[in-house]
Enzyme design. Sequence first.
Site, short mmCIF file in Angstrom:
data_model
loop_
_atom_site.label_atom_id
_atom_site.label_comp_id
_atom_site.label_asym_id
_atom_site.label_seq_id
_atom_site.Cartn_x
_atom_site.Cartn_y
_atom_site.Cartn_z
N CYS A 15 1.01 -1.37 0.06
CA CYS A 15 -0.10 0.08 -0.03
C CYS A 15 0.83 1.39 0.04
O CYS A 15 2.11 1.17 0.06
CB CYS A 15 -1.00 -0.09 1.01
SG CYS A 15 -0.02 0.20 3.06
N HIS A 43 4.97 -5.56 8.73
CA HIS A 43 4.83 -6.94 9.04
C HIS A 43 5.03 -7.96 7.88
O HIS A 43 4.14 -8.66 7.21
CB HIS A 43 3.56 -7.10 9.65
CG HIS A 43 3.32 -6.44 10.82
ND1 HIS A 43 2.14 -5.69 11.07
CD2 HIS A 43 3.93 -6.21 11.98
CE1 HIS A 43 2.29 -4.97 12.44
NE2 HIS A 43 3.48 -5.60 13.00
N HIS A 77 3.48 1.39 11.63
CA HIS A 77 2.27 1.43 12.28
C HIS A 77 2.02 2.44 13.54
O HIS A 77 1.16 2.26 14.40
CB HIS A 77 2.19 -0.08 12.73
CG HIS A 77 2.13 -0.86 11.44
ND1 HIS A 77 3.40 -1.74 11.38
CD2 HIS A 77 1.24 -1.46 10.93
CE1 HIS A 77 3.22 -2.54 10.31
NE2 HIS A 77 1.81 -2.32 9.93
N CYS A 99 2.57 5.56 8.93
CA CYS A 99 1.46 5.95 7.79
C CYS A 99 0.66 7.13 8.00
O CYS A 99 0.06 7.34 9.12
CB CYS A 99 0.78 4.74 7.52
SG CYS A 99 -0.53 4.89 6.36
N HIS A 127 -1.78 -5.08 19.02
CA HIS A 127 -1.04 -4.37 17.78
C HIS A 127 -0.42 -2.94 18.04
O HIS A 127 -0.86 -2.09 18.91
CB HIS A 127 -2.17 -4.30 16.83
CG HIS A 127 -1.51 -3.80 15.43
ND1 HIS A 127 -1.11 -2.78 14.81
CD2 HIS A 127 -1.36 -4.77 14.23
CE1 HIS A 127 -0.58 -3.13 13.64
NE2 HIS A 127 -0.91 -4.15 13.20
N GLU A 129 -0.28 -0.55 16.28
CA GLU A 129 -1.07 0.82 15.90
C GLU A 129 -2.01 0.98 17.12
O GLU A 129 -2.55 2.15 17.40
CB GLU A 129 -1.67 0.59 14.59
CG GLU A 129 -2.57 1.46 13.94
CD GLU A 129 -3.50 1.51 13.09
OE1 GLU A 129 -4.54 1.76 12.79
OE2 GLU A 129 -3.08 0.49 11.97
N CYS A 195 -8.89 2.40 6.77
CA CYS A 195 -7.89 2.67 5.55
C CYS A 195 -8.76 2.38 4.23
O CYS A 195 -9.24 1.16 3.83
CB CYS A 195 -6.80 1.89 5.46
SG CYS A 195 -5.72 2.03 3.98
N SER A 223 0.94 -10.17 9.70
CA SER A 223 0.09 -9.17 9.25
C SER A 223 -1.50 -9.07 9.45
O SER A 223 -2.28 -10.00 9.11
CB SER A 223 0.44 -8.86 7.68
OG SER A 223 -0.35 -7.90 7.27
N SER A 267 1.22 -5.51 2.87
CA SER A 267 2.94 -5.52 3.26
C SER A 267 3.56 -6.69 2.49
O SER A 267 4.81 -7.18 2.70
CB SER A 267 3.17 -6.05 4.74
OG SER A 267 2.71 -4.95 5.67
#
Length: 299
Positions: A15, A43, A77, A99, A127, A129, A195, A223, A267
């Site tokens: 991405c 990841h 992340h 990101c 995670h 994030e 996203c 991921s 990823s």
Amino acid sequence: MPDMRVVLARELGYCSGIRRAIDAAETALRSEGTVAATDTLLHNAGEMNRLGSIGLRSVELLSDEELGAATVLLPAHGSTLSEHLGRIASARAVWDLTCPIVNRAHDAVSRFADAGVPIVVVGDKEHRETRYLMEAAGSQLLRVVTSEQDLDTLEISVSRVGVVYQTTQSREFRQLVLAWFRRRGIEVAEEMTLCPEVLRRQDGAVALARRCTAMLVLGDSSSANTRRLVAVAVSACPRTYLIGDAAVLPEVGLNCVDIVGVVSGTSCPQTTIDEVVAGLRQVCPDVRVEVDAWPESVL
């Protein structure tokens, strides 16, 4: 012998956020001096090994003297305040590769917190994030919701909440969370932080899976967005497989009459995609490869 038909999703590989992080890492590694990361930048173990082979090191393995002369890369992340104020503060340079879409979610949480709104973060608890969003929520964090089971045990006494999502959560789980609050008469101030590219991939995976006899989801099992692609695709195509590399293709049990859909996590490097397509040609000598014509979703 019939041809195997292989249908590639319209969006494959990195991405924009991961591509930005990879490009920055490669730029840093072309310069002189030590370059190190605080954690995995993305990841995908294979891609992190590749970056390691061209010089990327781990901050944890640097001496204080080495760190003082190093360029430190922070993951795509997100990174917590404790990281910025910790050991890496002594580095020569720190590049924050978070990101922009993840930062947008972080800003949304901060706005809720500043307004005194109790916050529910929808995301995977462990995670990176999600931890980044939890930190932004501060004392206004009410709960992290990861699953339907979390909703079943959720007890909320407030009449209004702010809901923000880890960017790679699914559209379906968002709808489930919102419905839970509606049934209980709790007002939701929602920030739509999913996203757009991840949602397009999920929608495309489902649409493709409905037309295929087998689905290959390319990416690393670490991921979150890749695992979520598996979850949404398998509902439409039971023969859905997570493929880390082409070496596992013989174990999947594909045959030449299959229509094989190919999607990837954000990823997944292009080299993996190319190797899997080449591997499919080893499974069946006659392979017809095409790009899916399914239209992009409208968010």
